[in-house]
Design a protein around this motif. Structure first.
Motif, PDB file in Angstrom:
ATOM      1  N   ASP A  48       0.823  -1.212   0.000  1.00  0.00           N
ATOM      2  CA  ASP A  48       0.000   0.000   0.000  1.00  0.00           C
ATOM      3  C   ASP A  48       0.857   1.263   0.000  1.00  0.00           C
ATOM      4  O   ASP A  48       0.547   2.233  -0.695  1.00  0.00           O
ATOM      5  CB  ASP A  48      -0.930   0.007   1.218  1.00  0.00           C
ATOM      6  N   GLU A  49       1.926   1.245   0.775  1.00  0.00           N
ATOM      7  CA  GLU A  49       2.778   2.437   0.838  1.00  0.00           C
ATOM      8  C   GLU A  49       3.492   2.676  -0.488  1.00  0.00           C
ATOM      9  O   GLU A  49       3.682   3.822  -0.910  1.00  0.00           O
ATOM     10  CB  GLU A  49       3.795   2.290   1.967  1.00  0.00           C
ATOM     11  N   LEU A  50       3.847   1.605  -1.176  1.00  0.00           N
ATOM     12  CA  LEU A  50       4.531   1.741  -2.464  1.00  0.00           C
ATOM     13  C   LEU A  50       3.629   2.313  -3.550  1.00  0.00           C
ATOM     14  O   LEU A  50       4.117   2.774  -4.593  1.00  0.00           O
ATOM     15  CB  LEU A  50       5.071   0.380  -2.912  1.00  0.00           C
ATOM     16  N   GLN A  51       2.319   2.290  -3.322  1.00  0.00           N
ATOM     17  CA  GLN A  51       1.399   2.868  -4.302  1.00  0.00           C
ATOM     18  C   GLN A  51       1.600   4.371  -4.459  1.00  0.00           C
ATOM     19  O   GLN A  51       1.144   4.979  -5.424  1.00  0.00           O
ATOM     20  CB  GLN A  51      -0.057   2.574  -3.903  1.00  0.00           C
ATOM     21  N   PRO A  56       6.019   3.596 -13.020  1.00  0.00           N
ATOM     22  CA  PRO A  56       7.288   3.520 -13.782  1.00  0.00           C
ATOM     23  C   PRO A  56       7.141   3.836 -15.260  1.00  0.00           C
ATOM     24  O   PRO A  56       7.998   4.501 -15.844  1.00  0.00           O
ATOM     25  CB  PRO A  56       7.739   2.083 -13.546  1.00  0.00           C
ATOM     26  N   LYS A  57       6.068   3.373 -15.901  1.00  0.00           N
ATOM     27  CA  LYS A  57       5.915   3.607 -17.335  1.00  0.00           C
ATOM     28  C   LYS A  57       5.760   5.086 -17.662  1.00  0.00           C
ATOM     29  O   LYS A  57       6.110   5.533 -18.763  1.00  0.00           O
ATOM     30  CB  LYS A  57       4.710   2.816 -17.863  1.00  0.00           C
ATOM     31  N   LEU A  58       5.245   5.870 -16.711  1.00  0.00           N
ATOM     32  CA  LEU A  58       5.051   7.306 -16.938  1.00  0.00           C
ATOM     33  C   LEU A  58       6.234   8.129 -16.441  1.00  0.00           C
ATOM     34  O   LEU A  58       6.194   9.350 -16.489  1.00  0.00           O
ATOM     35  CB  LEU A  58       3.765   7.781 -16.253  1.00  0.00           C
TER      36      LEU A  58
END
Length: 493
Positions: A48-51, A56-58
């Motif tokens: 959840d925190e990594l959200q 990465p693609k943007l």
């Protein structure tokens, strides 16, 4: 062995991370916690925190690959527990590494026979590759100076001020003077003639860049080689060239096969390339290739035997994962030259679509070149009301990461926005980015309208004298003229 405390009855009953105490407690930040937590809770909290990270693609600031095929992802996970340095235990992985070195060396026209083994090494990105190449040049120069009985304590390296920071790290860490050719407005790469002027008997090499970080432009390695050959002939020196092809090494052979920048030029002794950029592998893999075995001093190669067999190694670090090496081999055989060529052509075409759209807007100057790394670098024509950093900030609201930065010294008054077009960046995304840039520009124009200043009496007088209407005065005169015309008509009737 430490056993975790059992979960509470409510945790066991609910079987929900969001209903447990782990959703109420903050994750530890400074000290290892005393108690354990269920694997599901640890995963969910970190996930959840990594959200909050960017997608990465943007992330158009980065040259690094962010997407690979599922089959390659499987190979990566299957080999993620292999330490590459254990060559005797993992001989197939070692063989795959050597196959990559041979393929890349031949792609760069290295001087090796059909069945000969190329000289090179897999590295953790181009930074390590550059450190190794730089050390080889320094060692060769020092050995020669010692044989000639000359001082060998003041080596220098010539490059452009547009180099990536890893070159500055090499110079500082390994005590080499870094001589930088300054870029200038309108010319944002190293000038080969000025570089050769800086060369002296203590120069270990001249480093050229095939794909500048700032605008993706290729430096003229062929001209540098020709000028340096002439200087070496006049002075009796043998100053070599290293090509930093971190970004362009997997582009030029497929888009510009006739361009001479690699081992076809006699003074090019080593080349580095990033497998995790246009080599199309996830972050963590680079390559350094030497022209011949003689260009890598033997006294830099270590031989170890405490892992089961004699193993020659030339790296700055010892342990590293095997996954990225295996992934590189997968891409080389999966795509082949046909696949790489097609991907690079797509990248170039998508870059042209974005570039042409930005040009049509009338807001920007394009600072990148059509031939080079598929990068679109652009700056504002008018920075009087807002600047490139404001555009970058507002694009983040749409999810895009487009960096803004000043050019190198001597041209640092110019700010640049840079979009890196990677393999996974589709035409649809290119068109969407152009659309969002237009929206941002419209919003900035509304937030920062042009400032209209009142004219002074002297300015009004000058404007009238030049035939420019004074709006208020002309309006008053028109009213008087209209009234006069009405009276004339009445009298005429």
């Amino acid at each position: 062995m430490v056993f975790p405390k059992p979960a509470s009855e409510s945790d066991l009953f609910l079987h929900s991370n969001f209903a447990s105490r782990y959703a109420r407690d903050s994750l530890p930040r400074f000290s290892i916690p005393e108690d354990s937590m269920p694997k599901e809770a640890a995963y969910q909290n970190i996930h959840d925190e990594l959200q909050l990270d960017a997608i990465p693609k943007l992330n158009l600031a980065s040259f690094v690959t962010t997407s690979m095929e599922e089959e390659c992802n499987k190979l990566i996970m299957e080999s993620i527990n292999k330490n590459y340095v254990d060559m005797d235990e993992y001989p197939i992985t070692t063989d795959l590494h050597n196959r990559c070195v041979n393929m890349i060396a031949r792609l760069f026209h290295a001087e090796i026979g059909e069945n000969e083994i190329a000289t090179g090494a897999g590295t953790v990105g181009s930074s390590e590759a550059i450190m190794l190449a730089g050390l080889a040049f320094k060692k060769k120069w020092q050995n020669k100076r010692k044989e000639e009985g000359k001082p060998y304590d003041k080596p220098n390296l010539v490059t452009g001020s547009n180099v990536q920071v890893c070159w500055e790290k090499f110079a500082r860490y390994f005590e080499v003077e870094l001589r930088e050719v300054e870029v200038r407005e309108g010319y944002y790469v190293m000038d080969p003639a000025k570089a050769v002027e800086m060369v002296d008997e203590n120069t270990i090499c001249v480093a050229a860049i095939l794909g500048s970080t700032y605008n993706g432009e290729f430096e003229d390695v062929k001209l540098l080689n020709d000028l340096l050959l002439e200087k070496n002939k006049q002075t009796g020196w043998d100053t070599p060239i290293h090509v930093d092809a971190a970004s362009g090494g997997f582009i030029a052979p497929f888009l510009y096969p006739e361009l001479e920048w690699d081992f076809r030029l006699p003074l090019v002794k080593s080349i580095n390339v990033s497998g995790h950029k246009y080599g199309l592998v996830y972050a963590g893999i680079g390559w350094v290739i030497w022209r011949t075995k003689d260009d890598l001093p033997e006294d830099l190669v270590f031989h170890i035997n405490y892992l089961g067999a004699d193993q020659p190694t030339f790296t700055l670090n010892f342990s590293k994962g095997s996954s990225q090496i295996i992934a590189q081999y997968y891409q080389l055989i999966r795509l082949g030259q046909e696949g790489y060529r097609s991907i690079m052509e797509n990248c170039r075409e998508n870059a042209m679509v974005l570039k042409e759209d930005l040009e049509k807007s009338g807001h920007f100057n394009i600072l990148s070149k059509d031939d080079g790394v598929p990068v679109v670098a652009f700056s504002l024509k008018d920075r009087s009301r807002y600047d490139e950093f404001k555009i970058s900030e507002m694009l983040r609201r749409h999810g895009w990461i487009v960096p803004a930065y000043p050019m190198p010294p001597a041209a640092q008054h110019i700010n640049v926005l840079r979009v890196v077009i990677r393999a996974e960046f589709s035409r649809t995304l290119a068109e969407r980015l152009a659309f969002d840039i237009h929206n941002v520009m419209d919003e900035l124009e509304k937030l920062h309208p042009p400032i209209v200043t009142k004219n002074t009496k002297e300015e009004n007088k000058a404007m009238v004298e030049n035939g420019v209407k004074n709006t208020a005065l002309d309006a008053h005169r028109e009213i008087i003229a209209q009234e006069s015309n009405k009276r004339q008509k009445i009298m005429a009737a």
